[in-house]
Design a protein around this motif. Structure first.
Motif, mmCIF file in Angstrom:
data_model
loop_
_atom_site.group_PDB
_atom_site.id
_atom_site.type_symbol
_atom_site.label_atom_id
_atom_site.label_comp_id
_atom_site.label_asym_id
_atom_site.label_seq_id
_atom_site.Cartn_x
_atom_site.Cartn_y
_atom_site.Cartn_z
ATOM 1 N N TYR A 1 0.802 -1.222 0.000
ATOM 2 C CA TYR A 1 0.000 0.000 0.000
ATOM 3 C C TYR A 1 0.838 1.277 0.000
ATOM 4 O O TYR A 1 0.314 2.365 -0.200
ATOM 5 C CB TYR A 1 -0.948 0.013 1.201
ATOM 6 N N ALA A 2 2.168 1.161 0.213
ATOM 7 C CA ALA A 2 2.994 2.363 0.223
ATOM 8 C C ALA A 2 4.433 2.030 -0.141
ATOM 9 O O ALA A 2 4.936 0.946 0.173
ATOM 10 C CB ALA A 2 2.957 3.041 1.589
ATOM 11 N N THR B 1 6.777 2.761 -9.433
ATOM 12 C CA THR B 1 5.828 2.777 -8.321
ATOM 13 C C THR B 1 4.624 1.896 -8.619
ATOM 14 O O THR B 1 4.135 1.175 -7.740
ATOM 15 C CB THR B 1 5.368 4.219 -8.037
ATOM 16 N N LEU C 1 3.494 -1.193 -6.221
ATOM 17 C CA LEU C 1 2.205 -1.148 -5.531
ATOM 18 C C LEU C 1 1.138 -1.999 -6.218
ATOM 19 O O LEU C 1 0.003 -2.067 -5.744
ATOM 20 C CB LEU C 1 1.714 0.308 -5.448
ATOM 21 N N THR D 1 -2.287 8.548 -6.802
ATOM 22 C CA THR D 1 -1.544 8.252 -5.581
ATOM 23 C C THR D 1 -1.589 9.454 -4.649
ATOM 24 O O THR D 1 -1.869 10.576 -5.081
ATOM 25 C CB THR D 1 -0.076 7.912 -5.877
ATOM 26 N N GLU E 1 0.970 11.437 -2.201
ATOM 27 C CA GLU E 1 2.404 11.536 -1.966
ATOM 28 C C GLU E 1 2.644 12.406 -0.736
ATOM 29 O O GLU E 1 2.349 13.599 -0.740
ATOM 30 C CB GLU E 1 3.095 12.111 -3.202
ATOM 31 N N ILE F 1 6.872 9.367 0.839
ATOM 32 C CA ILE F 1 6.043 8.163 0.905
ATOM 33 C C ILE F 1 4.925 8.266 -0.127
ATOM 34 O O ILE F 1 4.192 9.261 -0.152
ATOM 35 C CB ILE F 1 5.433 7.991 2.308
ATOM 36 N N THR F 2 4.800 7.260 -0.964
ATOM 37 C CA THR F 2 3.746 7.221 -1.977
ATOM 38 C C THR F 2 2.748 6.136 -1.602
ATOM 39 O O THR F 2 3.107 4.972 -1.487
ATOM 40 C CB THR F 2 4.325 6.933 -3.375
ATOM 41 N N TYR F 3 1.494 6.551 -1.387
ATOM 42 C CA TYR F 3 0.423 5.632 -1.013
ATOM 43 C C TYR F 3 -0.496 5.361 -2.199
ATOM 44 O O TYR F 3 -0.731 6.259 -3.025
ATOM 45 C CB TYR F 3 -0.447 6.220 0.095
ATOM 46 N N ARG F 4 -1.035 4.163 -2.241
ATOM 47 C CA ARG F 4 -2.166 3.896 -3.133
ATOM 48 C C ARG F 4 -3.324 4.780 -2.673
ATOM 49 O O ARG F 4 -3.683 4.788 -1.494
ATOM 50 C CB ARG F 4 -2.605 2.443 -3.032
#
Length: 261
Positions: A145-146, A197, A201, A209, A211, A229-232
């Motif tokens: 997820y990240a 990414t 992910l 995303t 960020e 940090i890159t999240y879905r």
């Protein structure tokens, strides 16, 4: 995305992802209730002004997420129980953030030629003499997820190198004896997944995303922890209590009338 199609969409987000996002919002907002049949493929094709294959891809996404079920010869229906896929709450205070991630177990990724120092914006503090770069993927129930790209000051890393290679770094920094934190700042922007990414992910190229950037400085205003940090976007939500722990105090009626006089 409002009704009326995606023919004039902007950016690089694929059409089927935009359609899926619109349909997902209808389910989450209650426009389509549990067990209710959603619009047909023909109706969605006309509404969003896209090809049939695009609509099918969008519905496939919802089905894979457990939001809908297709019934042969009948149509597509909202599932009776829809799980809240946005399980990850982005915390807005230092203590709550540290608490929320202390049990996370990162999966570290080897980087051949890591950047020696983090990029720093004005006001984010001064650079440490040397950094250790750590890249990791955060997972829940085996699903990523990240993606975390972290620059940790070398002198901080050297205090507990084994621990930093096993656990999430921020809680270790927060509880480090004798370390005074001067500033801890988080920013968030909305972006889209690049090729690397997207692969990490397991999402589509250019999928939305969130960020986040974390910068923590010590007493001398040296940036000891800098994380990108890159999240879905489909698993997070941001909730802010605008009043915090304070409650508005009501003035007595008489005083209110005098104040207004």
């Amino acid at each position: 995305m409002a009704k009326g199609g995606v023919a004039g969409r902007r950016g690089k987000i694929p059409a089927y992802i935009q359609v899926a996002a619109a349909l997902r919002r209808r389910i989450e907002s209650g426009d389509w209730q549990p067990l209710q049949q959603i619009s047909t493929l023909e109706e969605l094709e006309q509404e969003f002004q896209v090809a049939r294959v695009t609509v099918r891809q969008a519905v496939d996404m919802l089905e894979n997420e457990g939001l809908v079920t297709r019934q042969q010869g009948r149509g597509t229906f909202v599932n009776a129980h829809v799980n809240d896929k946005r399980w990850l709450k982005l915390e807005t205070t230092w203590d709550s953030m540290v608490e929320s991630i202390q049990d996370n177990v990162p999966k570290f990724i080897k980087v051949p030629n890591p950047p020696a120092t983090p990029r720093m914006a004005e006001g984010e503090g001064t650079l440490a003499p040397e950094y250790v770069f750590l890249r990791s993927v955060q997972l829940k129930d085996g699903v990523p997820y990240a993606v975390v790209n972290l620059h940790l000051a070398r002198d901080i890393f050297d205090r507990k190198p084994d621990e930093f290679m096993k656990r999430t770094a921020l809680p270790l920094v927060a509880k480090m004896p004798g370390l005074a934190i001067k500033h801890a700042h988080q920013t968030m922007v909305i972006g889209t997944a690049d090729r690397e990414t997207a692969d990490l992910l397991r999402i589509s190229l250019s999928a939305p995303t969130a960020e986040c950037r974390w910068v923590v400085t010590d007493a001398s205003d040296t940036a000891i922890y800098v994380a990108d940090i890159t999240y879905r976007s489909d698993c997070i939500k941001l909730s802010i209590d605008l009043l915090g722990s304070e409650r508005p105090v009501e003035k007595p009626a008489g005083r209110a009338r005098r104040a207004a006089a």
